[in-house]
Enzyme design. Structure first.
Site, mmCIF file in Angstrom:
data_model
loop_
_atom_site.group_PDB
_atom_site.id
_atom_site.type_symbol
_atom_site.label_atom_id
_atom_site.label_comp_id
_atom_site.label_asym_id
_atom_site.label_seq_id
_atom_site.Cartn_x
_atom_site.Cartn_y
_atom_site.Cartn_z
ATOM 1 N N LYS A 171 8.887 -12.163 27.717
ATOM 2 C CA LYS A 171 7.675 -12.240 27.281
ATOM 3 C C LYS A 171 6.545 -12.281 28.418
ATOM 4 O O LYS A 171 5.489 -11.365 28.126
ATOM 5 C CB LYS A 171 7.557 -13.728 26.578
ATOM 6 C CG LYS A 171 8.329 -14.239 25.531
ATOM 7 C CD LYS A 171 7.658 -13.995 24.073
ATOM 8 C CE LYS A 171 8.592 -13.912 23.143
ATOM 9 N NZ LYS A 171 8.002 -13.688 21.882
ATOM 10 N N TYR A 205 12.162 -6.258 26.136
ATOM 11 C CA TYR A 205 12.000 -7.148 25.097
ATOM 12 C C TYR A 205 12.898 -7.224 24.040
ATOM 13 O O TYR A 205 14.203 -6.413 24.119
ATOM 14 C CB TYR A 205 10.554 -7.040 24.751
ATOM 15 C CG TYR A 205 9.976 -7.968 23.869
ATOM 16 C CD1 TYR A 205 9.989 -9.269 24.164
ATOM 17 C CD2 TYR A 205 9.471 -7.698 22.747
ATOM 18 C CE1 TYR A 205 9.267 -10.175 23.373
ATOM 19 C CE2 TYR A 205 8.978 -8.602 21.734
ATOM 20 C CZ TYR A 205 8.794 -9.863 22.217
ATOM 21 O OH TYR A 205 8.228 -10.887 21.410
ATOM 22 N N ASP A 227 4.333 -19.996 20.693
ATOM 23 C CA ASP A 227 4.415 -18.561 20.047
ATOM 24 C C ASP A 227 5.108 -18.420 18.846
ATOM 25 O O ASP A 227 4.833 -17.589 17.923
ATOM 26 C CB ASP A 227 4.986 -17.800 21.252
ATOM 27 C CG ASP A 227 5.207 -16.182 21.006
ATOM 28 O OD1 ASP A 227 4.280 -15.837 20.455
ATOM 29 O OD2 ASP A 227 6.363 -15.616 21.508
ATOM 30 N N ASP A 228 6.367 -19.255 18.459
ATOM 31 C CA ASP A 228 6.974 -19.151 17.260
ATOM 32 C C ASP A 228 6.565 -19.534 16.292
ATOM 33 O O ASP A 228 6.594 -18.821 15.030
ATOM 34 C CB ASP A 228 8.366 -19.687 17.664
ATOM 35 C CG ASP A 228 9.201 -19.100 18.626
ATOM 36 O OD1 ASP A 228 9.710 -17.796 18.430
ATOM 37 O OD2 ASP A 228 9.670 -19.733 19.821
ATOM 38 N N ARG A 234 16.909 -22.418 21.104
ATOM 39 C CA ARG A 234 16.879 -21.268 19.966
ATOM 40 C C ARG A 234 16.484 -19.831 20.555
ATOM 41 O O ARG A 234 15.366 -19.989 20.371
ATOM 42 C CB ARG A 234 16.263 -21.969 18.752
ATOM 43 C CG ARG A 234 16.741 -21.308 17.362
ATOM 44 C CD ARG A 234 15.927 -19.751 17.288
ATOM 45 N NE ARG A 234 14.375 -20.034 17.291
ATOM 46 C CZ ARG A 234 13.463 -19.172 17.719
ATOM 47 N NH1 ARG A 234 13.845 -18.142 18.396
ATOM 48 N NH2 ARG A 234 12.125 -19.313 17.576
ATOM 49 N N GLU A 261 8.256 -21.474 23.946
ATOM 50 C CA GLU A 261 8.912 -20.234 23.362
ATOM 51 C C GLU A 261 10.356 -20.612 23.139
ATOM 52 O O GLU A 261 11.240 -21.222 24.001
ATOM 53 C CB GLU A 261 9.013 -19.247 24.563
ATOM 54 C CG GLU A 261 9.598 -17.894 23.903
ATOM 55 C CD GLU A 261 8.672 -17.283 22.835
ATOM 56 O OE1 GLU A 261 7.434 -17.111 23.048
ATOM 57 O OE2 GLU A 261 9.265 -16.964 21.649
ATOM 58 N N ASP A 262 10.824 -20.313 21.925
ATOM 59 C CA ASP A 262 12.198 -20.521 21.360
ATOM 60 C C ASP A 262 12.853 -21.899 21.554
ATOM 61 O O ASP A 262 14.094 -22.039 22.218
ATOM 62 C CB ASP A 262 12.958 -19.422 22.288
ATOM 63 C CG ASP A 262 12.866 -18.186 21.634
ATOM 64 O OD1 ASP A 262 11.800 -17.986 20.808
ATOM 65 O OD2 ASP A 262 13.406 -17.100 21.985
ATOM 66 N N ASN A 299 15.078 -11.801 14.830
ATOM 67 C CA ASN A 299 15.608 -10.849 15.867
ATOM 68 C C ASN A 299 16.913 -11.469 16.363
ATOM 69 O O ASN A 299 17.322 -12.898 16.171
ATOM 70 C CB ASN A 299 14.576 -11.328 17.113
ATOM 71 C CG ASN A 299 13.105 -10.566 16.700
ATOM 72 O OD1 ASN A 299 13.143 -9.273 16.109
ATOM 73 N ND2 ASN A 299 11.932 -11.298 16.854
HETATM 74 N N1 LIG Z 1 9.227 -11.260 14.359
HETATM 75 C C1 LIG Z 1 8.831 -12.373 15.218
HETATM 76 O O1 LIG Z 1 7.743 -12.026 15.780
HETATM 77 C C2 LIG Z 1 9.608 -13.650 15.357
HETATM 78 C C3 LIG Z 1 10.850 -13.846 14.766
HETATM 79 N N2 LIG Z 1 11.416 -14.868 14.953
HETATM 80 C C4 LIG Z 1 12.668 -15.208 14.374
HETATM 81 O O2 LIG Z 1 12.899 -15.960 13.355
HETATM 82 C C5 LIG Z 1 14.243 -16.664 13.231
HETATM 83 C C6 LIG Z 1 14.191 -17.938 13.283
HETATM 84 O O3 LIG Z 1 13.386 -18.628 14.092
HETATM 85 P P1 LIG Z 1 13.155 -20.234 14.082
HETATM 86 O O4 LIG Z 1 12.335 -20.666 12.779
HETATM 87 O O5 LIG Z 1 12.712 -20.761 15.348
HETATM 88 O O6 LIG Z 1 14.747 -20.563 14.000
HETATM 89 P P2 LIG Z 1 15.175 -22.188 13.128
HETATM 90 O O7 LIG Z 1 16.680 -22.232 13.672
HETATM 91 O O8 LIG Z 1 14.272 -23.136 13.542
HETATM 92 O O9 LIG Z 1 15.143 -21.803 11.567
HETATM 93 C C7 LIG Z 1 16.054 -21.217 10.860
HETATM 94 C C8 LIG Z 1 15.874 -21.214 9.449
HETATM 95 O O10 LIG Z 1 16.669 -20.527 8.663
HETATM 96 C C9 LIG Z 1 17.244 -21.650 7.688
HETATM 97 N N3 LIG Z 1 18.498 -20.809 7.262
HETATM 98 C C10 LIG Z 1 19.785 -20.584 7.677
HETATM 99 N N4 LIG Z 1 20.490 -19.949 6.979
HETATM 100 C C11 LIG Z 1 19.852 -19.357 5.860
HETATM 101 C C12 LIG Z 1 20.164 -18.957 4.660
HETATM 102 N N5 LIG Z 1 21.309 -18.282 4.603
HETATM 103 N N6 LIG Z 1 19.145 -18.660 3.829
HETATM 104 C C13 LIG Z 1 17.695 -19.180 3.925
HETATM 105 N N7 LIG Z 1 17.324 -19.799 5.096
HETATM 106 C C14 LIG Z 1 18.556 -19.888 6.059
HETATM 107 C C15 LIG Z 1 17.678 -22.605 8.404
HETATM 108 O O11 LIG Z 1 17.867 -23.731 7.453
HETATM 109 C C16 LIG Z 1 16.282 -22.831 9.490
HETATM 110 O O12 LIG Z 1 15.260 -23.577 8.328
HETATM 111 C C17 LIG Z 1 14.872 -15.941 14.615
HETATM 112 O O13 LIG Z 1 15.895 -14.997 14.500
HETATM 113 C C18 LIG Z 1 13.743 -15.540 15.580
HETATM 114 O O14 LIG Z 1 14.266 -14.412 16.368
HETATM 115 C C19 LIG Z 1 10.919 -15.991 15.295
HETATM 116 C C20 LIG Z 1 9.572 -15.835 16.008
HETATM 117 C C21 LIG Z 1 9.061 -14.692 15.755
HETATM 118 C C1 LIG Z 2 9.785 -12.782 18.845
HETATM 119 C C2 LIG Z 2 10.255 -14.060 19.106
HETATM 120 O O1 LIG Z 2 9.299 -15.076 19.658
HETATM 121 C C3 LIG Z 2 11.286 -14.622 18.521
HETATM 122 O O2 LIG Z 2 12.279 -13.862 17.992
HETATM 123 O O3 LIG Z 2 11.671 -15.737 18.823
HETATM 124 MG MG LIG Z 3 10.394 -16.724 20.034
#
Ligand SMILES: NC(=O)C1=CN([C@@H]2O[C@H](COP(=O)(O)OP(=O)(O)OC[C@H]3O[C@@H](n4cnc5c(N)ncnc54)[C@H](O)[C@@H]3O)[C@@H](O)[C@H]2O)C=CC1
Ligand SMILES: CC(=O)C(=O)O
Ligand SMILES: [Mg+2]
Length: 512
Positions: free
Chosen positions: A123, A52, A214-215, A105, A194-195, A359
């Site tokens: 997953k 993962y 999930d996200d 994404r 997902e993603d 991530n």
């Molecule tokens: N820890 C966890 O369980 C999870 C972590 N994530 C992580 O969250 C991240 C984002 O995922 P999504 O929201 O789906 O992506 P997304 O692409 O939909 O959103 C990214 C956001 O970050 C903003 N952004 C970009 N540069 C920026 C900056 N310099 N300052 C502030 N904001 C900025 C963008 O404008 C956008 O609103 C990914 O890296 C993903 O791996 C996602 C789901 C679960």
């Molecule tokens: C953990 C997860 O779902 C993500 O980084 O998109």
């Molecule tokens: Mg995800």
């Protein structure tokens, strides 16, 4: 199996890198699924980062080069009009959990097209090992609508459609046809999105299927869980969530999902909507979400638009003005939380929460070591991908937590598949958060963790499934069980969990 397990573990230890270990484990899974899952269940801390996040990110980036055998169902835009027969061809008859991506994404790595298939596979490995779903009941799906990633379009090993992504109606028709085919063959299946890039997410009401994003939902629920347990670790009550001030960097599906879940969590502690919403500043790449941007924000983002911040303010300016107690990153921008920003948070809050949740590891907004160093070891730290313990110059050892939706989705899937839930509601997600927070052991708390140890994930997933299932039955949303089953839910759910053991090929005389 003991010798086989020892042999695989030894081979893994001798391999030079985690990506080689990931490829080797995929081979083990292809050749002997029971052995693979037995290893994963028993060695979660060692193997989860290989199967993962973070390694799955690299596995996706190099998916074509590393591709050996197909696992999962690839449905491309060329299958339009034939999806019912494609889904009809899936060899297993009792599919209960589906994870689908369109690769738009993948983690924080952007558009990886059909290479994104690594994510549903990763997953679902956790669904089986942690959530106890039997491997023949899961189906990874990649909806290949093309890719806008120029590098992949030129990659000689690319396995997907070599064309730009479908957009608009053509794209939604593809998703609709897929959902229709699932409804037709597997009407009780639980479908996890997902993603998907946040500009195309519009599937949460794919009724009558039980769908889950999930996200948005899983990440929201897991983050709320860590806040509850962090407040308890600080000697406060969960109600004190309403006294916190949040800056969330990232306003995509994950950032808004997290903000929404916390907002709902705060309102449960007695604040009005207006009072609760005032506790947040959500920032995207253009600065804070503000009322003068309303026409350009999504419905979910608009909730957090403020009139006391200016478009284009830097994250540092926002932190200086708003004085958060909790700083979270879901921006996918590695290193976004600089020393100056983190130190500024600590000026106004001696023991802040610093949660760089993006991530894989390279995309985390800061590392555990930096966050602890910049706050003199005083912050509560949790990240999306795991970090090793940190030893401060004083010799004090600090144990970072992992805030990842992996603590939520396997349990939700277990409840959904056994109880045949009709939908996943906000109330169920809230119960899932509380269940994760309650799953911490005394040792976890003593070590300063705000999430359970990953080795306990199977037990945590069962707790989540019981809490979600109970709420589901109480809300009349289970097709299979009713209120008389609530006292026995733990027994019912645990008895249905898949255990990776060899089944005797020749039955004993007393079994015949
Ligand atoms: N820890 C966890 O369980 C999870 C972590 N994530 C992580 O969250 C991240 C984002 O995922 P999504 O929201 O789906 O992506 P997304 O692409 O939909 O959103 C990214 C956001 O970050 C903003 N952004 C970009 N540069 C920026 C900056 N310099 N300052 C502030 N904001 C900025 C963008 O404008 C956008 O609103 C990914 O890296 C993903 O791996 C996602 C789901 C679960
Ligand atoms: C953990 C997860 O779902 C993500 O980084 O998109
Ligand atoms: Mg995800």
């Amino acid at each position: 199996m003991t010798v086989q397990k020892r042999k695989v573990l030894e081979r893994l230890r001798r391999l030079p890198s985690d990506i080689d270990r990931n490829s080797y484990l995929a081979e083990v899974c292809d050749n002997n699924e029971t052995l693979f899952y037995a290893l994963l269940v028993e060695n979660m801390e060692y193997l989860a980062p290989i199967v993962y996040t973070p390694t799955v990110g690299q596995a996706c980036q190099e998916f074509g080069y590393r591709f050996r055998r197909p696992r999962g169902m690839y449905l491309s835009a060329l299958d339009k009009g034939h999806m019912h027969s494609c889904i009809g061809n899936w060899p297993q008859r009792d599919v209960q959990v589906i994870v689908v991506t369109d690769g738009s994404r993948i983690l924080g790595l952007g558009d990886l097209g059909a290479y994104g298939m690594g994510i549903p596979i990763g997953k679902l490995a956790l669904y089986c090992a942690a959530g106890g779903i039997a491997p023949h009941r899961v189906m990874p799906v990649c909806l290949d609508a093309g890719t806008n990633n120029e590098k992949l379009l030129k990659d000689p090993f690319y396995i997907g459609l070599v064309q730009k992504r479908l957009r608009g109606d053509a794209y939604f028709e593809l998703v609709d046809e897929f959902l229709d085919a699932i409804r037709n063959r597997f009407p009780d299946a639980f479908v996890q999105f997902e993603d998907f890039s946040s500009d195309v997410i519009d599937f949460l009401s794919a009724a009558p299927l039980c769908v889950f994003n999930d996200d948005i939902q899983g990440t929201g629920a897991v983050t709320l869980a860590g806040l509850f347990s962090g407040l308890i670790n600080r000697g406060l009550t969960p109600e004190s969530l309403k006294d916190q001030r949040f800056v969330i960097a990232g306003a995509g599906s994950a950032g808004t999902g997290v903000a929404t879940a916390i907002l709902q969590g705060i309102m449960k502690q007695g604040l009005t909507y207006g009072e609760a919403v005032s506790k947040f500043v959500v920032v995207d790449k253009d600065g804070p979400l503000t009322v003068d941007r309303l026409g350009k924000l999504t419905k979910e983002q608009s909730v957090f638009a403020r009139d006391d911040m200016a478009l284009g303010m830097t994250l540092l300016d926002v932190v200086k003005q708003f004085k958060p107690t909790i700083l979270m990153g879901l921006s996918a921008v590695g290193g976004l939380f600089t020393e100056e920003i983190v130190r500024e948070v600590k000026v106004h809050c001696p023991q802040p929460f610093i949660f760089p949740l993006s991530n894989p590891t390279a995309n985390a907004e800061c590392s555990a070591e930096d966050a602890y160093r910049w706050t003199e070891g005083e912050c509560i730290f949790a990240s999306g991908s795991p970090f090793a313990p940190v030893t401060l110059p004083s010799g004090r050892i600090l144990y970072p937590s992992q805030c990842n939706n992996m603590f939520i989705f396997p349990g939700i899937g277990l409840a959904a598949s056994v109880l045949k839930l009709k939908q996943i509601t906000d109330d169920m997600l809230y119960e899932a958060s509380v269940a994760v927070a309650k799953s911490l052991t005394d040792d976890d708390r003593k070590a300063g963790r705000v999430y359970p140890h990953v080795n306990d994930i199977r037990h945590v997933s069962l707790n989540v499934a019981v809490a979600v299932g109970k709420k589901g039955i109480e809300s009349g949303l289970s097709k299979a069980y009713d209120s008389t089953d609530i006292p026995h839910l733990e027994e019912i759910l645990s008895s249905k969990m898949y255990n990776p053991t060899y089944v005797p090929l020749i039955k004993n005389a007393d079994q015949q």
